[in-house]
Design an enzyme around this catalytic site. Structure first.
Site, short mmCIF file in Angstrom:
data_model
loop_
_atom_site.label_atom_id
_atom_site.label_comp_id
_atom_site.label_asym_id
_atom_site.label_seq_id
_atom_site.Cartn_x
_atom_site.Cartn_y
_atom_site.Cartn_z
N GLY A 12 11.29 17.17 2.82
CA GLY A 12 12.35 17.91 3.87
C GLY A 12 11.52 17.33 5.27
N ARG A 15 13.97 16.03 9.59
CA ARG A 15 13.99 16.66 10.98
C ARG A 15 12.86 17.89 10.91
NH1 ARG A 15 17.92 21.07 10.01
NH2 ARG A 15 18.78 20.75 8.13
N ASP A 61 16.64 15.62 -3.65
CA ASP A 61 16.68 16.95 -3.76
C ASP A 61 15.59 17.83 -4.44
OD1 ASP A 61 16.93 19.74 -4.25
OD2 ASP A 61 19.29 19.66 -5.16
N VAL A 62 14.89 18.30 -3.50
CA VAL A 62 13.43 18.63 -4.39
C VAL A 62 13.34 19.75 -5.32
CG1 VAL A 62 11.72 17.76 -2.35
CG2 VAL A 62 12.96 20.16 -2.27
N ASN A 88 7.24 20.97 2.29
CA ASN A 88 7.75 21.47 3.54
C ASN A 88 9.07 21.90 3.43
OD1 ASN A 88 7.96 21.71 6.64
ND2 ASN A 88 9.48 20.22 5.95
N SER A 140 5.21 30.82 5.28
CA SER A 140 5.56 31.30 6.37
C SER A 140 5.06 32.50 6.86
CB SER A 140 7.16 31.67 6.37
OG SER A 140 7.61 32.46 7.41
N TYR A 153 13.67 34.83 1.16
CA TYR A 153 12.86 33.94 1.93
C TYR A 153 11.55 34.46 1.81
CZ TYR A 153 11.47 30.84 5.76
OH TYR A 153 10.70 30.07 6.37
N ALA A 155 10.17 36.48 -0.40
CA ALA A 155 9.64 36.38 -1.90
C ALA A 155 9.19 34.89 -2.40
CB ALA A 155 10.89 36.72 -2.89
N ALA A 156 9.99 33.88 -1.76
CA ALA A 156 9.73 32.54 -2.12
C ALA A 156 8.53 32.17 -1.31
CB ALA A 156 11.03 31.63 -1.55
N LYS A 157 8.48 32.56 -0.08
CA LYS A 157 7.26 32.11 0.82
C LYS A 157 6.05 32.89 0.20
CE LYS A 157 9.01 29.21 3.53
NZ LYS A 157 8.80 27.73 3.34
P1 NAP Z 1 14.83 22.79 9.13
O1 NAP Z 1 14.94 22.25 10.67
O2 NAP Z 1 15.94 23.36 8.82
O3 NAP Z 1 14.34 21.36 8.37
C1 NAP Z 1 14.60 21.49 6.94
C2 NAP Z 1 14.29 20.30 6.32
O4 NAP Z 1 14.23 20.46 4.72
C3 NAP Z 1 15.40 19.05 6.57
O5 NAP Z 1 15.10 17.91 6.70
C4 NAP Z 1 16.42 19.29 5.33
O6 NAP Z 1 17.04 17.99 4.94
C5 NAP Z 1 15.02 19.51 3.95
N1 NAP Z 1 15.79 20.14 2.95
C6 NAP Z 1 16.64 20.96 2.55
N2 NAP Z 1 16.74 21.13 1.55
C7 NAP Z 1 16.12 20.14 0.74
C8 NAP Z 1 16.21 19.76 -0.52
N3 NAP Z 1 16.89 20.66 -1.38
N4 NAP Z 1 15.53 18.72 -0.92
C9 NAP Z 1 14.91 17.92 0.06
N5 NAP Z 1 14.90 18.02 1.48
C10 NAP Z 1 15.55 19.45 1.71
O7 NAP Z 1 13.44 23.74 8.82
P2 NAP Z 1 12.04 23.69 9.76
O8 NAP Z 1 12.17 25.01 10.58
O9 NAP Z 1 11.67 22.34 10.06
O10 NAP Z 1 11.34 24.19 8.52
C11 NAP Z 1 10.74 23.51 7.60
C12 NAP Z 1 9.67 24.42 6.71
O11 NAP Z 1 8.80 25.18 7.64
C13 NAP Z 1 10.54 25.34 5.82
O12 NAP Z 1 9.87 25.50 4.62
C14 NAP Z 1 10.57 26.57 6.56
O13 NAP Z 1 10.82 27.59 5.60
C15 NAP Z 1 9.37 26.53 7.17
N6 NAP Z 1 8.98 27.45 8.35
C16 NAP Z 1 9.73 27.32 9.22
C17 NAP Z 1 9.49 28.19 10.70
C18 NAP Z 1 10.29 28.16 11.70
O14 NAP Z 1 10.04 29.01 12.66
N7 NAP Z 1 11.01 27.05 11.86
C19 NAP Z 1 8.42 29.23 10.43
C20 NAP Z 1 7.90 29.35 9.14
C21 NAP Z 1 8.04 28.59 8.22
P3 NAP Z 1 18.69 17.79 5.46
O15 NAP Z 1 18.42 17.66 6.85
O16 NAP Z 1 18.81 16.50 4.62
O17 NAP Z 1 19.52 19.00 4.99
#
Ligand code: NAP
Length: 246
Positions: A12, A15, A61-62, A88, A140, A153, A155-157
């Site tokens: 992931g 971005r 797709d992971v 991630n 998270s 979410y 439960a997964a985390k």
């Molecule tokens: P994001 O901006 O929505 O980016 C998510 C990334 O995951 C994107 O590159 C997306 O690819 C990819 N992805 C989604 N489904 C996928 C799949 N089935 N296979 C492969 N790649 C996939 O999210 P983020 O905020 O950077 O979050 C990244 C991680 O940090 C996540 O696990 C999230 O739960 C965790 N997190 C985030 C926050 C926060 O505040 N942002 C806080 C705690 C934890 P596409 O662009 O191709 O869809």
């Protein structure tokens, strides 16, 4: 920190937080495999090559075992090894439980948690042979304290945390460490979806008073991936600006 002999796979990473992790690992020398399901991974690979590091984009797709096996096989064919795995990739499908569909429950559990099982299993064989590895799982704060509207979410985390602690025990003797990060409120596409009022409320609960950046998470990943962090395993590190318990 010097990761110049290491190969990292960041799921992931087209971005958001994943992209920042991929760029940071490349900055400290690693060769990086970038993954997502869209096309953004290609531009991150280009950014990495512009840093004079090796970078390869693999669309997969992971949550699909055949995609994960192909991704890991392609990465190993390209670079001969995988030393660092950052699990991630993640999504949200928020709704109060009584309105949450079975489909949204399954999708969030599959993409956020089953993917960690699939990617870890596929990469672990190589790490065990190498007798060195770093696995860093992005959980998270929500997996630690829960959050209204995010039962799937959370439960997964939380599942990722149990998985991390178990894996640390299973593979510690092979010089493989397994840790989780629990980011708080990080400014990415995922949190930009929140309503302004929700964001204001959340911001009030952050001790340092501002949202985290993807780079804040990436710095912690780079440390946990380094040789210097060899004695840290089975841990959950909060990267939340002091949000927990606030
Ligand atoms: P994001 O901006 O929505 O980016 C998510 C990334 O995951 C994107 O590159 C997306 O690819 C990819 N992805 C989604 N489904 C996928 C799949 N089935 N296979 C492969 N790649 C996939 O999210 P983020 O905020 O950077 O979050 C990244 C991680 O940090 C996540 O696990 C999230 O739960 C965790 N997190 C985030 C926050 C926060 O505040 N942002 C806080 C705690 C934890 P596409 O662009 O191709 O869809």
């Amino acid at each position: 920190m010097d990761l110049s002999s290491k190969v990292a796979l960041v799921t992931g990473s087209g971005r958001g937080i994943g992209r920042a992790i991929a760029l940071k690992l490349a900055e400290v020398g690693a060769t990086v495999v970038i993954n997502d399901i869209g096309k953004d991974a290609n531009s991150v690979a280009e950014e990495i090559r512009a840093l004079n590091r090796q970078g390869l984009a693999i669309l997969a797709d992971v949550s699909s075992s055949s995609d994960v096996d192909r991704m890991v096989a392609e990465a190993v064919a390209a670079y001969g090894r995988i030393d660092i795995l950052v699990n991630n990739a993640g999504i949200t499908r928020d709704q109060l439980l009584l309105r949450m569909s079975e489909e949204d429950w399954d999708k969030v559990l599959t993409i956020n948690l089953k993917s960690v099982f699939l990617c870890t299993k596929a990469v672990l064989r190589h790490m065990i042979k190498q007798r060195w590895g770093r696995i860093i799982n992005i959980s998270s704060i929500v997996g630690v304290v829960g959050n209204t509207g995010q039962a799937n979410y959370a439960a997964a985390k939380a599942g990722i945390i149990g998985f991390t602690r178990t894996m640390a025990k299973e593979v510690g003797s092979r010089s493989i460490t397994v840790n989780a990060l629990a980011p708080g409120f990080i400014d990415t596409g995922m949190t930009q979806q929140l309503a302004e009022k929700q964001k204001e409320e959340l911001q009030k609960r952050i001790a340092v008073g501002y949202l985290g950046t993807p780079r804040d998470v990436a710095e912690a990943v780079a440390f946990l991936a380094s040789e210097e962090a060899r004695y840290i395993t089975g841990q959950v590190l909060g990267v939340d600006g002091g949000m927990l318990g606030v």
